[in-house]
Write a protein that holds these residues in place. Structure first.
Motif, short mmCIF file in Angstrom:
data_model
loop_
_atom_site.label_atom_id
_atom_site.label_comp_id
_atom_site.label_asym_id
_atom_site.label_seq_id
_atom_site.Cartn_x
_atom_site.Cartn_y
_atom_site.Cartn_z
N HIS A 252 0.82 -1.21 0.00
CA HIS A 252 0.00 0.00 0.00
C HIS A 252 0.85 1.26 0.00
O HIS A 252 0.33 2.36 -0.24
CB HIS A 252 -0.94 0.00 1.21
CG HIS A 252 -2.07 -0.96 1.09
ND1 HIS A 252 -1.91 -2.33 1.23
CD2 HIS A 252 -3.38 -0.76 0.82
CE1 HIS A 252 -3.08 -2.92 1.07
NE2 HIS A 252 -3.98 -2.00 0.82
N GLY A 253 2.12 1.13 0.30
CA GLY A 253 2.98 2.29 0.31
C GLY A 253 4.34 1.96 0.88
O GLY A 253 4.66 0.80 1.17
N CYS A 254 5.15 3.00 1.04
CA CYS A 254 6.53 2.83 1.50
C CYS A 254 6.85 3.92 2.52
O CYS A 254 6.38 5.05 2.42
CB CYS A 254 7.47 2.92 0.30
SG CYS A 254 9.22 2.85 0.72
N ILE A 255 7.65 3.55 3.51
CA ILE A 255 8.15 4.50 4.51
C ILE A 255 9.67 4.52 4.40
O ILE A 255 10.32 3.48 4.50
CB ILE A 255 7.72 4.09 5.93
CG1 ILE A 255 6.19 4.06 6.05
CG2 ILE A 255 8.31 5.03 6.97
CD1 ILE A 255 5.69 3.51 7.36
N LEU A 256 10.23 5.69 4.19
CA LEU A 256 11.67 5.83 4.07
C LEU A 256 12.25 6.26 5.42
O LEU A 256 11.80 7.24 6.01
CB LEU A 256 12.03 6.86 3.00
CG LEU A 256 11.57 6.54 1.57
CD1 LEU A 256 12.03 7.64 0.62
CD2 LEU A 256 12.06 5.18 1.12
N ILE B 207 5.36 6.88 -1.52
CA ILE B 207 6.03 7.14 -0.25
C ILE B 207 5.06 7.85 0.69
O ILE B 207 4.44 8.85 0.33
CB ILE B 207 7.28 8.00 -0.46
CG1 ILE B 207 8.22 7.33 -1.48
CG2 ILE B 207 8.01 8.22 0.85
CD1 ILE B 207 9.39 8.20 -1.89
N CYS B 208 4.89 7.29 1.88
CA CYS B 208 3.91 7.83 2.83
C CYS B 208 4.55 8.67 3.93
O CYS B 208 4.03 9.73 4.28
CB CYS B 208 3.13 6.68 3.47
SG CYS B 208 2.25 5.66 2.27
N TYR B 209 5.66 8.19 4.48
CA TYR B 209 6.28 8.89 5.62
C TYR B 209 7.79 8.89 5.45
O TYR B 209 8.37 8.03 4.79
CB TYR B 209 5.91 8.24 6.94
CG TYR B 209 4.47 8.43 7.34
CD1 TYR B 209 4.08 9.56 8.07
CD2 TYR B 209 3.51 7.51 7.00
CE1 TYR B 209 2.76 9.74 8.43
CE2 TYR B 209 2.18 7.68 7.35
CZ TYR B 209 1.81 8.81 8.07
OH TYR B 209 0.50 9.00 8.41
N LEU B 210 8.41 9.88 6.10
CA LEU B 210 9.86 9.99 6.14
C LEU B 210 10.29 10.08 7.59
O LEU B 210 9.66 10.78 8.39
CB LEU B 210 10.32 11.26 5.40
CG LEU B 210 9.79 11.48 3.98
CD1 LEU B 210 10.19 12.86 3.49
CD2 LEU B 210 10.31 10.40 3.03
N THR B 211 11.35 9.36 7.95
CA THR B 211 11.88 9.47 9.30
C THR B 211 13.33 9.93 9.22
O THR B 211 14.07 9.52 8.32
CB THR B 211 11.81 8.13 10.07
OG1 THR B 211 12.80 7.22 9.56
CG2 THR B 211 10.43 7.50 9.93
N ASN B 212 13.72 10.76 10.15
CA ASN B 212 15.07 11.34 10.11
C ASN B 212 15.72 11.39 11.48
O ASN B 212 16.40 12.36 11.82
CB ASN B 212 15.02 12.75 9.50
CG ASN B 212 14.09 13.66 10.28
OD1 ASN B 212 13.38 13.22 11.18
ND2 ASN B 212 14.10 14.94 9.93
N GLY B 213 15.50 10.34 12.29
CA GLY B 213 16.12 10.29 13.61
C GLY B 213 15.44 9.26 14.48
O GLY B 213 14.50 8.57 14.07
N MET C 54 9.50 12.06 12.56
CA MET C 54 8.76 11.46 11.46
C MET C 54 7.79 12.49 10.89
O MET C 54 7.18 13.25 11.64
CB MET C 54 7.97 10.22 11.92
CG MET C 54 7.29 9.49 10.76
SD MET C 54 6.44 7.98 11.29
CE MET C 54 5.04 8.71 12.13
N GLN C 55 7.68 12.52 9.58
CA GLN C 55 6.81 13.49 8.93
C GLN C 55 6.17 12.87 7.70
O GLN C 55 6.73 11.94 7.11
CB GLN C 55 7.61 14.74 8.53
CG GLN C 55 8.67 14.47 7.45
CD GLN C 55 9.54 15.67 7.19
OE1 GLN C 55 10.28 16.13 8.05
NE2 GLN C 55 9.45 16.19 5.97
N PRO C 56 5.00 13.36 7.31
CA PRO C 56 4.40 12.86 6.06
C PRO C 56 5.31 13.16 4.88
O PRO C 56 6.01 14.18 4.86
CB PRO C 56 3.08 13.65 5.97
CG PRO C 56 2.80 14.08 7.37
CD PRO C 56 4.12 14.31 8.01
N ALA C 57 5.31 12.28 3.91
CA ALA C 57 6.18 12.46 2.74
C ALA C 57 5.73 13.65 1.92
O ALA C 57 4.53 13.90 1.77
CB ALA C 57 6.16 11.19 1.89
#
Length: 275
Positions: free
Chosen positions: A199-203, A226-232, A239-242
């Motif tokens: 259904h989607g991807c989280i980076l 791409i649904c969400y991005l995480t950076n820590g 985490m934030q929406p893509a």
């Protein structure tokens, strides 16, 4: 055209795959200058990149996060659970882990659950998972933390696919992939995990990247949403929406900062540093 050759080299240095670079540069206007053509290509890449905003949190149901080992699935589950608890209340969120391989896996997610205030359960097999999903049927969001397997091991994916067909509720599957992987590794990951409907991807791990062109190429070439991005590691802040504009802008900034390391005046010294 000389400008096109120059633009292809810039995209390759940014991490964009050769095939995608050749494809997008073919659309660059020949009458434009270098800056205009570069901005045109970045906008074109942004238009090709597919994203979903708040897809997991906005839709109730059961969500399984899948992916290879070390991608940050458990931490991502905790981030999603914490944000859902803030939005809908901790009593509307539940976590189920089926990671029976990693030592301390349940203890880690149970600690997160205690802090968040949501229910956390462990399933040893498909039958127990089905029972827990039935038990949590009134929850708004149920997050399944899966075991990490190598991209050549699809036992878990087949198991989840079987559960999806037999259980009452539909399990939405999301691929968790770290953005700092090699291009060929990510291509193989997508190929193996696409044996079920994603259904989607989280980076994840964007904060550890020196280039984003590789993951952007994989997402575009495989039409991954791409649904969400995480950076820590912070829960739930990192985490934030893509967002396509953010991804392309970040890729361009990283290229400007790190992609030109070999183009200095003293190439011998730069080469020695690179080695």
């Amino acid at each position: 055209h000389p400008l096109h050759s120059y633009l292809v080299q810039k995209l390759l240095q940014m991490g964009i795959s050769n095939a995608l670079a050749e494809e997008v540069v073919a659309y660059a206007p020949e009458s434009s200058n270098e800056r205009q053509a570069w901005l045109f290509l970045l906008k074109l890449l942004a238009n090709r990149l597919q994203t979903k905003r708040d897809d997991i949190l906005s839709q109730p149901g059961v969500v399984a996060l899948m992916g290879p080992t070390g991608t940050g699935k458990t931490t991502t589950v905790a981030k999603l659970a914490a944000q859902a608890a803030q939005k809908y209340g901790p009593d509307q969120v539940a976590i189920v882990t089926i990671d029976n391989y990693r030592i301390g896996a349940f203890e880690q997610i149970a600690t997160y659950g205690k802090i968040i205030g949501c229910s956390v359960k462990k399933a040893q097999n498909a039958n127990e998972l089905s029972d827990l999903l039935h038990q949590f049927r009134n929850k708004r969001l149920v997050l399944i933390d899966t075991a990490g397997f190598g991209q050549k091991d699809v036992r878990l994916i087949k198991q989840l696919d079987t559960i999806k067909q037999k259980s009452c509720g539909s399990i939405r599957k999301y691929l968790v992939m770290q953005a700092n992987c090699q291009y060929r590794v990510m291509q193989q990951i997508v190929k193996e995990y696409r044996q079920v409907s994603l259904h989607g991807c989280i980076l994840t791990k964007l904060d550890e990247c020196y280039s984003l062109g590789e993951v952007i190429s994989v997402a575009i070439e495989n039409q991954l949403q791409i649904c969400y991005l995480t950076n820590g590691q912070k829960v739930p802040e990192d985490m934030q929406p893509a967002d396509t504009k953010f991804l392309i802008t970040s890729a361009a900034k990283l290229y400007k900062q790190y992609g030109l390391i070999h183009t200095g005046i003293n190439s011998d010294k730069q080469a020695a540093v690179a080695v």
